[in-house]
Design an enzyme around this catalytic site. Structure first.
Site, PDB file in Angstrom:
ATOM      1  N   LYS A   1      -9.521   2.180  -1.545  1.00 16.73           N
ATOM      2  CA  LYS A   1      -9.646   1.529  -0.144  1.00 16.73           C
ATOM      3  C   LYS A   1     -11.099   2.047   0.401  1.00 16.73           C
ATOM      4  O   LYS A   1     -11.240   3.380   0.276  1.00 16.73           O
ATOM      5  CB  LYS A   1      -8.537   1.940   0.780  1.00 16.73           C
ATOM      6  CG  LYS A   1      -8.647   1.509   1.990  1.00 16.73           C
ATOM      7  CD  LYS A   1      -7.086   1.889   2.576  1.00 16.73           C
ATOM      8  CE  LYS A   1      -6.962   1.309   4.195  1.00 16.73           C
ATOM      9  NZ  LYS A   1      -5.660   1.875   4.534  1.00 16.73           N
TER      10      LYS A   1
ATOM     11  N   ASN B   1      -7.047   6.311  -1.508  1.00 15.05           N
ATOM     12  CA  ASN B   1      -6.096   5.587  -1.404  1.00 15.05           C
ATOM     13  C   ASN B   1      -6.253   4.265  -2.521  1.00 15.05           C
ATOM     14  O   ASN B   1      -7.018   3.526  -2.017  1.00 15.05           O
ATOM     15  CB  ASN B   1      -5.880   5.069   0.313  1.00 15.05           C
ATOM     16  CG  ASN B   1      -4.654   4.188   0.559  1.00 15.05           C
ATOM     17  OD1 ASN B   1      -4.017   3.614  -0.389  1.00 15.05           O
ATOM     18  ND2 ASN B   1      -4.435   3.784   1.792  1.00 15.05           N
TER      19      ASN B   1
ATOM     20  N   ASN C   1       0.545  -0.978   5.425  1.00 13.45           N
ATOM     21  CA  ASN C   1       1.385  -0.138   6.402  1.00 13.45           C
ATOM     22  C   ASN C   1       0.896  -0.479   7.819  1.00 13.45           C
ATOM     23  O   ASN C   1      -0.291   0.599   7.994  1.00 13.45           O
ATOM     24  CB  ASN C   1       1.353   1.314   5.930  1.00 13.45           C
ATOM     25  CG  ASN C   1       2.200   1.592   4.565  1.00 13.45           C
ATOM     26  OD1 ASN C   1       3.201   1.984   4.646  1.00 13.45           O
ATOM     27  ND2 ASN C   1       1.439   1.455   3.415  1.00 13.45           N
TER      28      ASN C   1
ATOM     29  N   CYS D   1      -4.821  -3.025   3.034  1.00  7.85           N
ATOM     30  CA  CYS D   1      -4.442  -3.026   4.497  1.00  7.85           C
ATOM     31  C   CYS D   1      -5.657  -2.922   5.465  1.00  7.85           C
ATOM     32  O   CYS D   1      -6.142  -4.225   5.643  1.00  7.85           O
ATOM     33  CB  CYS D   1      -3.837  -1.365   4.806  1.00  7.85           C
ATOM     34  SG  CYS D   1      -3.008  -1.513   6.336  1.00  7.85           S
TER      35      CYS D   1
ATOM     36  N   GLU E   1       0.893  -1.258   0.021  1.00  7.43           N
ATOM     37  CA  GLU E   1       0.241  -0.088  -0.019  1.00  7.43           C
ATOM     38  C   GLU E   1       1.066   1.050   0.102  1.00  7.43           C
ATOM     39  O   GLU E   1       1.967   1.299   0.616  1.00  7.43           O
ATOM     40  CB  GLU E   1      -0.790  -0.049   1.243  1.00  7.43           C
ATOM     41  CG  GLU E   1      -1.724   1.249   1.502  1.00  7.43           C
ATOM     42  CD  GLU E   1      -2.316   1.191   2.965  1.00  7.43           C
ATOM     43  OE1 GLU E   1      -1.590   1.049   3.837  1.00  7.43           O
ATOM     44  OE2 GLU E   1      -3.655   1.434   3.023  1.00  7.43           O
TER      45      GLU E   1
ATOM     46  N   GLU F   1      -5.596   9.034   7.416  1.00  3.13           N
ATOM     47  CA  GLU F   1      -6.354   8.289   6.316  1.00  3.13           C
ATOM     48  C   GLU F   1      -7.767   9.068   6.194  1.00  3.13           C
ATOM     49  O   GLU F   1      -8.110   9.323   4.837  1.00  3.13           O
ATOM     50  CB  GLU F   1      -6.457   6.946   6.530  1.00  3.13           C
ATOM     51  CG  GLU F   1      -5.226   6.316   6.273  1.00  3.13           C
ATOM     52  CD  GLU F   1      -5.086   4.797   5.750  1.00  3.13           C
ATOM     53  OE1 GLU F   1      -5.632   4.650   4.726  1.00  3.13           O
ATOM     54  OE2 GLU F   1      -4.528   3.956   6.628  1.00  3.13           O
TER      55      GLU F   1
HETATM   56  N1  CDV Z   1      -2.828   1.525   6.628  1.00  3.17           N
HETATM   57  C1  CDV Z   1      -3.716   0.876   7.498  1.00  3.17           C
HETATM   58  O1  CDV Z   1      -5.007   0.770   7.120  1.00  3.17           O
HETATM   59  N2  CDV Z   1      -3.566   0.733   8.461  1.00  3.17           N
HETATM   60  C2  CDV Z   1      -4.199  -0.002   9.704  1.00  3.17           C
HETATM   61  C3  CDV Z   1      -3.904   0.249  11.043  1.00  3.17           C
HETATM   62  C4  CDV Z   1      -3.992   1.864  11.604  1.00  3.17           C
HETATM   63  C5  CDV Z   1      -4.472  -0.673  11.984  1.00  3.17           C
HETATM   64  C6  CDV Z   1      -4.166  -1.541   9.428  1.00  3.17           C
HETATM   65  O2  CDV Z   1      -5.461  -2.116   9.709  1.00  3.17           O
HETATM   66  O3  CDV Z   1      -3.097  -2.287   9.364  1.00  3.17           O
END
Ligand code: CDV
Length: 310
Positions: A120, A103, A190, A165, A43, A139
């Site tokens: 996203k 995103n 991330n 993510c 990501e 975000e």
């Molecule tokens: N970039 C993300 O979506 N990170 C989230 C963190 C904030 C919990 C994740 O689910 O990994």
């Protein structure tokens, strides 16, 4: 199918896009040398994880968003993909011609053509400035909720779905794609090892990451390829543990460190079909009329009135 996941170590604020793309190209070459036909990148792979920094939208757009794809910085990755005949998934911050911010992840086929786009949907974090927090997770400030849904695309006879993510923590993400016959779901992440909202033990970030990938692969009879950006970005630590998970729920490949690292596996798509033919034969065993609340309610509410039993 030969599948590669290209984990990235830190991308620091000082790193240029061109330098990052050189790293991606090097990992793509390694993936191809190991007989991979598709490689999964993280990501927001082209920059540092910038939602950790408070700034106004104009500055974020100027420094971190891609106005077109591919652009001059990223073109070498597309050229290498075409030369090697390898497909890929790549996450980046997208600025649309209308000025909207997402995103985003793209699916690129073996001729280097973009054949799919995902924006996203489950955006974590906050939109306000939290000056007392050790870092921000903005975000919800920098991105709109994705407007494209969860798609599945067929390329080289493989049905591939995408998410990003935090989406990986939500069961709905996978089920919507497995109901479109996805065989492989790819995602980048991330994940900071510190939680700014509560004192979550750091090890839980990796534990919950493993749990959701393994359970989701099994419950949806899909392969999952998950690529981290990890290590210390300007002192901010993010978890690694990039992995390839089988429809059995087993981890078949896993990154060992927190730097650039390519992991590969030859994935047998027929294994997913075996699970779909038996325990997860959706057509035979699912009862959607009992699942209505999933689409009717967003948050939890009161118990429903119970039907009388005979
Ligand atoms: N970039 C993300 O979506 N990170 C989230 C963190 C904030 C919990 C994740 O689910 O990994």
């Amino acid at each position: 199918m030969g599948l590669a996941v290209a984990q990235m170590g830190a991308v620091n604020l000082a790193d240029s896009r061109a330098a990052v793309v050189r790293r991606l190209v090097e990992m793509m070459r390694e993936a191809a040398a190991r007989q991979a036909e598709f490689v999964v990148f993280p990501e927001l792979a082209l920059t540092t994880f910038f939602p950790r920094y408070w700034m106004d939208d104009a500055e974020a757009v100027e420094r971190y968003f891609e106005k077109s794809m591919p652009n001059a910085d990223v073109q070498p990755l597309f050229d290498t993909a075409r030369e090697l005949g390898i497909g890929f998934y790549l996450g980046y911050a997208e600025l649309t011609p209308q000025g909207r911010q997402f995103n985003t992840a793209i699916l690129v086929d073996r001729s280097a053509k973009i054949i799919g786009k995902y924006r996203k949907i489950h955006l974590p974090g906050h939109s306000d400035h939290k000056p007392d927090a050790p870092f921000q997770h903005l975000e919800k400030k920098f991105f709109e909720v994705g407007d494209l849904g969860f798609g599945v695309w067929e390329t080289n006879d493989v049905k591939i779905g995408m998410c990003l993510c935090n989406d990986r923590r939500w069961p709905e993400t996978y089920r919507v794609m497995s109901l479109q016959s996805a065989e492989l779901i790819v995602l980048g992440y991330n994940t900071p090892s510190l939680n700014i909202h509560w004192n979550e033990p750091a090890h839980l970030r990796t534990t919950t990451h493993e749990i959701v990938l393994q359970a989701s692969a099994y419950q949806n009879a899909v392969w999952i390829g998950a690529a981290a950006k990890c290590g210390f970005e300007d002192g901010h630590h993010m978890i690694g543990s990039s992995m390839i998970v089988a429809p059995s729920g087993e981890i078949v490949a896993r990154a060992s460190g927190e730097e650039d690292e390519v992991i590969t596996a030859r994935i047998d798509l027929a294994l997913g079909q075996t699970f779909r033919d038996h325990v997860f034969n959706f057509a035979k065993h699912r009862s959607p009329h009992h699942y209505k609340l999933i689409v009717e309610r967003t948050g939890a509410g009161d118990p429903l009135p119970r039907p009388d039993a005979d």
